[in-house]
Design a protein around this motif. Structure first.
Motif, PDB file in Angstrom:
ATOM      1  N   GLU A 233       0.890  -1.307  -0.120  1.00  0.00           N
ATOM      2  CA  GLU A 233       0.021  -0.078   0.063  1.00  0.00           C
ATOM      3  C   GLU A 233       0.666   1.208  -0.066  1.00  0.00           C
ATOM      4  O   GLU A 233       0.450   2.226  -0.525  1.00  0.00           O
ATOM      5  CB  GLU A 233      -1.069  -0.160   1.237  1.00  0.00           C
ATOM      6  N   ASN A 236       1.180   2.087  -3.767  1.00  0.00           N
ATOM      7  CA  ASN A 236       0.114   1.963  -4.309  1.00  0.00           C
ATOM      8  C   ASN A 236      -0.069   0.399  -5.306  1.00  0.00           C
ATOM      9  O   ASN A 236      -0.514   0.423  -6.255  1.00  0.00           O
ATOM     10  CB  ASN A 236      -0.039   3.196  -5.299  1.00  0.00           C
ATOM     11  N   CYS A 237       0.476  -0.403  -4.579  1.00  0.00           N
ATOM     12  CA  CYS A 237       0.519  -1.634  -5.179  1.00  0.00           C
ATOM     13  C   CYS A 237      -0.556  -2.742  -4.513  1.00  0.00           C
ATOM     14  O   CYS A 237      -1.335  -2.240  -3.622  1.00  0.00           O
ATOM     15  CB  CYS A 237       1.679  -2.510  -5.027  1.00  0.00           C
TER      16      CYS A 237
END
Length: 487
Positions: A233, A236-237
């Protein structure tokens, strides 16, 4: 006419952004814990140099001393109690490590892992180097070396909970046994590199056997500070899935009036649920997770065997096969090569069968007779020594590797936690901390028993393997019964 993409570019573009971050995190944590083990190994290599058979050493012409028996030894290890002093150094590190590990997981869940891991590696590099500087500062106090070992043991507890938590955050349960089996080879790779680096300097200036690994772990700590990503997170994965029921309900409720009416209520409930699931778990709460106690006690005895080999195998080879310090250190690396293969095999078998406990029990039961054979026939020839070290290393380190990686990650994301990802560090610390008690007891017992004969040391190790298996007997029975019912 446009030329096609270069093969290398085409290969790189075939991986998603998530895959690149996941692979990089796996590599960086692998590198980090390799450095931790690399800095632990020199003491077992240097032991052979601190106390030697001086009658076999060429005496310098300019050396003026009347002591013909201990002129080549390093005080205070030049006395008859040198094995007791070796045990004192080992246990200064291992007892501090065992005690600190129970608190390390608690700190790891409450502090940023990147800072926690980097700081621990920098301090470990400092204390490892200070041990080696004792050679150049001509320090002959056992209390200096014991204090450095104890402090190093404390700061090294920052490593294992941190790296396992990072890997657990990035990888789900799918092929965790295989992935972590390969990843856990950092333990053996670190031992091998530590042996080779320490062996390169041990006969000329043993202080460098500690200083060089200290500089390596310091540099790796700097890399972690600048590049480690704790959670998907953060960049942004897509987060890995453990046991998160209900995460796919939202699309089914879209475009309905019910959603509009209840959106506020459900969002508040979700926030409360997320807040509950991100609270750090208590020590007693972690112990109540099914399987934690059994695997912790099993690891206590499995790690007792593994760490006895880690600290005493070079000395055993030197005494029994009459190798010099460097040759004994090089030969001992075969045990760690076997450990790499054993860890991977344990992960693959447990993934395929679904039986973590059964896999561990099978390898532990096979390890007991192989240790007996190694003690009696392992030194008859070079070929026999190589084969027996590889086999024993795989069977001894396989269960140890599986429990400290895949099993710890499984239990730290157990379905009873209802998605609380912050339990992983505490569970890992409890399991490895209990195992570290065995890691402290094993070398201590070896130091006390070895004067009575190496046969008795191996009987102790065989007994520990059998006890480790017994603690998993209930879980193994449940797994076998589950297989029979499905059949």
């Amino acid at each position: 006419m446009r030329s096609p993409l270069a093969p290398g570019v085409r290969f790189c573009s075939s991986f998603s952004r998530d895959s690149w971050y996941r692979s990089f995190t796996l590599f960086l944590t692998f590198l980090s814990y390799t450095a931790y083990h690399l800095s632990r190994k020199p003491i077992s290599i240097v032991k052979n140099e601190l106390h030697r058979n001086c009658s076999m050493v060429i005496r310098p012409a300019d050396l003026n001393t009347t002591d013909n028996e201990t002129w080549c030894d390093w005080a205070p290890f030049d006395q008859d109690n040198y094995q007791t002093l070796y045990g004192m150094l080992d246990n200064s590190f291992l007892v501090a490590y065992a005690i600190g590990m129970f608190f390390s997981g608690i700190f790891g869940e409450r502090l940023p892992l990147r800072y926690y891991l980097s700081c621990g590696m920098l301090l470990s590099g400092l204390f490892t180097s200070l041990f080696g500087l004792g050679y150049y500062w001509n320090i002959h106090s056992i209390w200096y070396y014991a204090f450095i070992q104890a402090m190093n043991g404390l700061v090294q507890t920052t490593g294992w909970p941190s790296v396992v938590t990072c890997v657990g955050n990035w990888f789900g349960k799918g092929k965790r046994g295989f992935i972590m089996g390969v990843w856990n080879s950092h333990t053996s790779v670190g031992n091998i590199l530590g042996s080779l680096i320490a062996g390169a300097f041990v006969s000329t200036a043993w202080g460098l056997s500690f200083i060089v690994p200290g500089l390596i772990i310091t540099f790796t700590g700097v890399l972690c500070f600048f590049f480690l990503v704790e959670k998907p997170e953060d960049v942004n994965c897509v987060p890995s899935q453990h046991h998160r029921e209900g995460t796919e309900r939202e699309p089914l409720l879209q475009n309905t009036t019910i959603t509009e009416v209840t959106s506020s209520t459900s969002s508040h409930a979700t926030e409360r649920s997320d807040e509950e699931h991100t609270q750090a778990i208590s020590f007693c709460g972690a112990l109540s997770i099914p399987g934690v106690v059994e695997f912790s006690l099993c690891l206590l005895f499995a790690k007792l065997v593994s760490y006895t080999f880690l600290y005493w195998l070079p000395l055993y080879i030197s005494n029994v096969a009459h190798f010099d310090a460097k040759a004994a250190g090089d030969m001992s690396t075969l045990f760690d090569v076997g450990g790499i293969l054993g860890g991977i095999a344990a992960g693959v078998v447990s993934d395929y069968s679904g039986g973590r406990a059964t896999t561990c029990c099978a390898m532990l039961l096979l390890a007991a007779p192989m240790l007996f054979l190694y003690n009696y026939v392992g030194q008859t020839s070079i070929a026999t020594t190589v084969v027996m070290l590889l086999v024993c290393g795989g069977l001894v380190n396989g269960p140890y590797a599986l429990i400290t990686t895949a099993v710890s990650a499984d239990l730290g994301t157990h379905e009873s936690l209802q998605g609380n990802s912050r339990a992983l560090s505490t569970v890992t610390a409890i399991i490895d901390g209990t195992g570290s008690i065995g890691a402290a007891i094993g070398p201590l017992l070896a130091g006390l028993i070895s004067p009575t004969g190496w046969n008795n040391v191996f009987y102790m190790l065989i007994s520990a393997d059998v006890l480790a298996c017994l603690f998993l007997s209930r879980l193994m029975y449940k797994e076998v019964r589950g297989w029979c019912s499905r059949t």
